[in-house]
Design an enzyme around this catalytic site. Structure first.
Site, mmCIF file in Angstrom:
data_model
loop_
_atom_site.group_PDB
_atom_site.id
_atom_site.type_symbol
_atom_site.label_atom_id
_atom_site.label_comp_id
_atom_site.label_asym_id
_atom_site.label_seq_id
_atom_site.Cartn_x
_atom_site.Cartn_y
_atom_site.Cartn_z
ATOM 1 N N SER A 1 25.686 -24.596 21.835
ATOM 2 C CA SER A 1 24.967 -23.962 20.726
ATOM 3 C C SER A 1 23.459 -24.119 20.805
ATOM 4 O O SER A 1 22.717 -23.319 20.230
ATOM 5 C CB SER A 1 25.461 -24.516 19.388
ATOM 6 O OG SER A 1 25.283 -25.927 19.335
ATOM 7 N N ASP B 1 20.331 -27.623 10.104
ATOM 8 C CA ASP B 1 21.597 -27.560 9.362
ATOM 9 C C ASP B 1 22.471 -28.802 9.505
ATOM 10 O O ASP B 1 23.645 -28.773 9.182
ATOM 11 C CB ASP B 1 22.394 -26.325 9.805
ATOM 12 C CG ASP B 1 22.781 -26.368 11.283
ATOM 13 O OD1 ASP B 1 22.455 -27.369 11.954
ATOM 14 O OD2 ASP B 1 23.402 -25.400 11.773
ATOM 15 N N HIS C 1 21.819 -28.855 14.161
ATOM 16 C CA HIS C 1 20.869 -28.131 15.001
ATOM 17 C C HIS C 1 19.452 -28.247 14.447
ATOM 18 O O HIS C 1 19.252 -28.696 13.316
ATOM 19 C CB HIS C 1 21.277 -26.654 15.096
ATOM 20 C CG HIS C 1 22.691 -26.455 15.532
ATOM 21 N ND1 HIS C 1 23.722 -26.209 14.634
ATOM 22 C CD2 HIS C 1 23.262 -26.497 16.772
ATOM 23 C CE1 HIS C 1 24.857 -26.087 15.305
ATOM 24 N NE2 HIS C 1 24.613 -26.268 16.599
#
Length: 389
Positions: free
Chosen positions: A46, A351, A354
């Site tokens: 990610s 978040d 991240h």
């Protein structure tokens, strides 16, 4: 006269030998040289996913990054990036004058000639089947590093000027290949399943081997420049700070508030990775393998937040709700009723899992313009290029 003639011939012979020897030294040098990269090829999770997981997801169950406020800062709508804006890979593309690297999955009528991205949210360095044998379950994705690499190999001929191996080697040689970040999810799945630190540490050599094997495969295909990231200081992330929250003060760094033992685990991963990259450099002296020190490129923001434009004690998530770190498992960013901060640029973390665009930008600056890349990139042929902070 004959002696003089022989001396003159010997001198010419020695001069020719020195010229050839000098040329050989130049060719064999593993020192990085300035290249104008024509493409970016990306693998990872990610941290580098520019939309792959979004396109791989069930349309009836889209991921959190499919909803606002993801993407609000720069793109002004969700793109599948797990941030409020751009990622490190995006800033690298801008720096090189290349378009943002498109995700391989779901892209239609998009040219991959200047970049292609296989990074997928939740991806692991180790194959899903292997992890399952170890009792490690993941519901996110089965697109591990080897799966990403095999897909790339299958479509490689279509990316080259022709399907010849020479053209493909040339294309790869002109590309900057980003190897992650990758491996964090292998560890995260164990941590979140309650495994001990000793059990997680057993995976580190295996993760390093998987990354190394992928690099070797890409070198054999023609890759010449690799950027290989180390670990983030995950002991400073709201998700881990929440999961492992404790009243034991000795487990926290008194200056940053981060979990010391978890950061030490990340450093151990990094040391093993650097040792392996050093071995690869000796085996492949013509290849430039750059270690990207993600840990220290980010950790300085926790040590001196005000210096870099972040708020004091910036351990909380910008987007989230509840608890000491504005993070609650099951009520993460993107869920209905979960708000986000007014100014994400003041936050290191986006978040819980991240980082914000502001953090990515400052990290990219530190990687591309020193001192967090080893060996440092040589941009002398690009003039006065720089990543703005």
């Amino acid at each position: 006269m004959r002696i003089l003639h022989m001396a003159s011939s010997l001198k010419k012979l020695i001069s020719s030998f020195l010229l050839i020897f000098s040329s050989t030294i130049t060719v064999d040098s593993s020192e990085p040289s300035c290249l104008r990269y024509k493409s970016i090829i990306s693998f990872g999770d990610s941290g580098a996913d520019t939309g792959n997981y979004l396109h791989l997801s069930d349309v009836n169950h889209p991921p959190q990054a499919a909803f606002p406020p993801y993407g609000e800062t720069f793109f002004h709508s969700p793109t599948g990036r797990n941030s409020d804006g751009r990622l490190i890979i995006d800033f690298i593309a801008e720096f090189l004058g290349l378009p943002y690297v498109p995700p391989y999955f779901g892209s239609k009528n998009v040219s991959f000639k200047q970049g292609i991205n296989f990074a997928v949210y939740g991806a692991t360095a180790l194959d899903r089947a292997f992890l399952k044998e170890k009792g490690i379950e993941s519901d996110f994705t089965n697109v591990s590093l080897s799966v990403q690499l095999n897909i790339f190999k299958n479509i490689l001929p279509s990316l080259c000027a022709s399907s010849s191996s020479h053209d493909c080697k040339e294309m790869l040689g002109d590309s900057l290949i980003l190897m992650g970040d990758i491996g964090a999810n292998d560890y995260t799945y164990l941590f979140f399943q309650g495994k001990s630190i000793n059990e997680v540490e057993e995976l580190v050599p295996l993760v390093i081997k998987a990354i190394s094997s992928a690099i070797v495969d890409l070198i054999d295909l023609g890759g010449k420049t690799f950027m290989v990231p180390g670990s983030f200081p995950y002991g400073c992330f709201p998700a881990y700070l929440t999961l492992f929250q404790t009243s034991k003060e000795e487990e926290y760094d008194p200056f940053t508030g981060c979990l010391s033992w978890l950061n030490e685990f990340g450093k151990n991963h990094d040391e093993q990775l650097k040792t392996e990259l050093k071995r690869l450099r000796k085996l492949y002296p013509h290849v430039n393998i750059i270690y990207a020190d993600y840990y220290n490129a980010m950790y300085r923001f926790l040590q001196e937040p005000a210096k870099y434009g972040f708020k004091e004690r910036p351990l909380g998530a910008c987007c989230g709700v509840g608890g000491q770190y504005n993070f609650t498992i099951g009520k993460e960013c993107g869920h209905q009723g979960v708000g986000y901060c007014e100014n994400p640029s003041e936050y290191v973390n986006w978040d819980g899992y991240h980082l914000t665009e502001a953090t990515h930008q400052k990290m990219a600056h530190g990687l591309l313009n020193c001192p967090y890349a080893s060996p440092s990139f040589d941009w002398s042929c690009l003039g006065s290029a720089s990543v703005d902070t």
